[in-house]
Write an enzyme that holds these catalytic residues in place. Structure first.
Site, PDB file in Angstrom:
ATOM      1  N   LYS A 136      50.053  13.816 -10.319  1.00  0.00           N
ATOM      2  CA  LYS A 136      50.521  14.514  -9.116  1.00  0.00           C
ATOM      3  C   LYS A 136      50.449  16.019  -9.305  1.00  0.00           C
ATOM      4  O   LYS A 136      50.208  16.774  -8.358  1.00  0.00           O
ATOM      5  CB  LYS A 136      51.959  14.089  -8.800  1.00  0.00           C
ATOM      6  CG  LYS A 136      52.544  14.776  -7.570  1.00  0.00           C
ATOM      7  CD  LYS A 136      53.908  14.242  -7.211  1.00  0.00           C
ATOM      8  CE  LYS A 136      54.461  14.967  -5.982  1.00  0.00           C
ATOM      9  NZ  LYS A 136      55.755  14.407  -5.529  1.00  0.00           N
ATOM     10  N   HIS A 280      16.322 -18.218  -2.580  1.00  0.00           N
ATOM     11  CA  HIS A 280      16.799 -17.372  -1.488  1.00  0.00           C
ATOM     12  C   HIS A 280      18.060 -17.936  -0.830  1.00  0.00           C
ATOM     13  O   HIS A 280      18.147 -18.035   0.395  1.00  0.00           O
ATOM     14  CB  HIS A 280      15.699 -17.155  -0.448  1.00  0.00           C
ATOM     15  CG  HIS A 280      14.452 -16.547  -0.999  1.00  0.00           C
ATOM     16  ND1 HIS A 280      14.469 -15.430  -1.815  1.00  0.00           N
ATOM     17  CD2 HIS A 280      13.148 -16.921  -0.895  1.00  0.00           C
ATOM     18  CE1 HIS A 280      13.228 -15.126  -2.158  1.00  0.00           C
ATOM     19  NE2 HIS A 280      12.417 -16.013  -1.633  1.00  0.00           N
ATOM     20  N   PHE A 482      27.050 -29.999  15.752  1.00  0.00           N
ATOM     21  CA  PHE A 482      26.726 -31.058  16.731  1.00  0.00           C
ATOM     22  C   PHE A 482      25.347 -30.858  17.345  1.00  0.00           C
ATOM     23  O   PHE A 482      24.748 -29.781  17.276  1.00  0.00           O
ATOM     24  CB  PHE A 482      27.799 -31.151  17.811  1.00  0.00           C
ATOM     25  CG  PHE A 482      27.966 -29.927  18.684  1.00  0.00           C
ATOM     26  CD1 PHE A 482      26.938 -29.470  19.510  1.00  0.00           C
ATOM     27  CD2 PHE A 482      29.172 -29.247  18.721  1.00  0.00           C
ATOM     28  CE1 PHE A 482      27.095 -28.371  20.326  1.00  0.00           C
ATOM     29  CE2 PHE A 482      29.350 -28.146  19.546  1.00  0.00           C
ATOM     30  CZ  PHE A 482      28.308 -27.711  20.346  1.00  0.00           C
TER      31      PHE A 482
END
Length: 533
Positions: A136, A280, A482
């Site tokens: 700091k 890949h 689907f």
């Protein structure tokens, strides 16, 4: 004004040279515990911190530097008159240099015999506090925690007796990065130690902290103009490419690591001898057999063209007989539990072929959350584990699957559907896989429409079946999502598919079911989609 340096390190490598450089510039050294004893034994002038705190080290070293005489000397703003008056009033010495590194918490928790009590005692409190106070106040205080920075500090001291502002700010940045990382490790460890039945095991928090250590700089990234680094997860899964042991060959590339990760994930699906070939980020061949040699033969036959320049994962040791087959193929990487001595000697003749061992006994049924970066953010999701089938005899369908058609799959077809769906979930969407239950025959990956993927997979399968010369086995199709319409079923019938597994859920499911009934094809609904982007 007397200048002070405070040195307290767990990693004592190079610390003598640092201390000597400080002493040469008339900087007095304060130290603690083992560091104090080491420097004293080397004849280096050093004072214990008690000489300024007037308070003994206590509680097994838990309390020694947490004191205003230390932190006042670190935090005082040098050009602030009030701060300077406080130093005079309380006789607080100015500390311009801090050399501190932390208790080895990470190394402790990684030991197999680590007890909870051991871990707690290596949580450093005073060290991070001193580092943060010094950082700091980097305008005035030099704080070094990484031994790699010792040489620069010593060189600057010898040149001018002090350090440059840019160097101090660089060191301060490292301190706050270190303390954030260190505290995150502790948080993660304590979270993992919470009992399963703890009332407060889970907690709501708006932050995610990931835990990685730098492993290596890669030659380049996905392409040669991109730079890349590899980081290893702290206390991460043992069954991973990060924990593989490279025995031979060039360093792993960015694409090698990603392909290896994909192949390892596929191999987790199978307990029987299994061979996986990846190119890949997509599988070009997956097969199981009575032996690993037979599994590889089928994997190679699945796509003997695409495997060129690919990587192979084998979940059984590599024998000389198998090595002789692998030796004749151009491969980037082979991963296996082990290599027989003669097998290794043969494969190692190819200087660039990477050979890696991985402990397949560490394969876990508990998979990890997945993270993906996007510009300005990050996505987190749970793993796709819905078809990690705990069914050794896979000639029956999982209970969650539903037969949608008048015809139900027989035992052979059920086994093939299980295999096909395990493979399909690892193929880029839109994904279609054709299989006979022992190997992938055709893989359609990454097309923008499902019938396009099906056409690719079915044409590949037709060619493989003709090459294999066996048309008696049941050939099945798996789809990762689907069917939006019945055209894929029509195409499947034209290629002789006997059973189909798909998630279901389309508003036109009935059209596909009707078409299957028309052709005598069994269709099974899983209820779970497997998109992979």
């Amino acid at each position: 004004m007397t200048r002070y340096a405070l040195i307290s390190v767990s990693d004592k490598s190079g610390i003598e040279e640092v201390a000597k450089a400080l002493v040469e510039k008339d900087i007095k050294i304060l130290s603690t515990g083992g560091t104090f004893r080491l420097l004293s034994s080397k004849g280096i002038p050093v004072e214990p911190v008690e000489s300024i705190t007037h308070f003994p080290e206590m509680m097994d070293g838990r309390v020694k530097t947490l004191h205003p005489m230390i932190h006042g000397g670190l935090l005082s703003v040098r050009n602030n008159p009030d701060h300077q008056q406080a130093l005079i009033d309380h006789q607080i010495p100015v500390i311009d240099f801090v050399v501190v590194n932390l208790y080895p918490f990470k190394e402790t928790i990684q030991k197999e015999d680590c007890r909870f009590e051991d871990a707690i005692e290596t949580i450093d409190i005073g060290g991070p506090s001193m580092l943060r106070s010094a950082a700091k106040n980097a305008e005035s205080v030099t704080v070094v925690t990484d031994p790699r920075d010792y040489d620069t500090m010593i060189a600057q001291l010898k040149q001018s007796g002090q350090t440059s502002e840019s160097f101090r700010r660089y060191l301060a940045r490292k301190v706050f990065a270190l303390t954030a990382y260190y505290d995150s490790l502790i948080s993660k460890y304590l979270s993992e130690q919470a009992p399963e039945d703890a009332d407060f095991k889970a907690y709501d928090w708006d932050h995610i902290t990931l835990f990685y250590d730098w492993q290596q700089t890669l030659r380049y990234g996905e392409n040669s103009h991109q730079s890349a680094e590899f980081y290893r997860e702290i206390a991460g899964p043992q069954f991973s490419i990060a924990n593989g042991i490279q025995l031979h060959g060039k360093e792993l590339s960015y694409n090698n690591i990603r392909d290896a990760d994909a192949a390892i994930k596929i191999s987790r699906e199978f307990s029987q001898p299994c061979a996986v070939a990846v190119k890949h980020m997509n599988p070009c061949g997956i097969a199981v057999g009575e032996t690993i040699e037979k599994a590889f033969d089928l994997c190679y036959a699945a796509d003997s063209i695409s495997i060129f320049g690919g990587i192979i994962v084998l979940n059984r040791p590599v024998s000389l007989a198998l090595a002789e087959k692998l030796h004749h193929i151009f491969l980037e990487l082979i991963i296996a539990p082990s290599f027989e001595e003669k097998a290794y000697d043969l494969l190692a003749r190819k200087k660039n072929l990477r050979l890696i061992t991985l402990d397949f006994d560490k394969r876990s049924d508990s998979y990890e959350d997945e993270y993906v970066s996007v510009i300005g953010g990050m996505l987190k999701q749970s793993p796709d584990q819905s078809h990690e089938l705990a069914i050794e005899a896979i000639d029956t369908l999982p209970v969650e699957w539903e037969v949608m058609t008048e015809t139900a799959p027989n035992a052979e077809e059920s086994a093939a559907l299980n295999f096909a769906m395990k493979a399909c979930k690892h193929v880029k969407s839109n994904a279609i896989v054709i299989s006979n239950g022992k190997m992938t025959l055709g893989i359609g990956a990454g097309q923008m429409n499902r019938v396009g993927s099906a056409a690719i997979a079915l044409q590949e399968a037709k060619e493989k079946i003709e090459q294999l010369g066996d048309t008696t086995e049941p050939f099945v199709m798996a789809s990762d999502a689907f069917f939006p319409m019945d055209d894929t079923v029509q195409l499947a019938h034209e290629y002789g598919i006997k059973a189909i597994v798909q998630p279901g859920g389309s508003i036109k499911d009935k059209d596909s079911v009707d078409k299957c009934n028309q052709f005598g094809i069994a269709m099974v609904k899983t209820g779970i989609r497997h998109f992979k982007h």
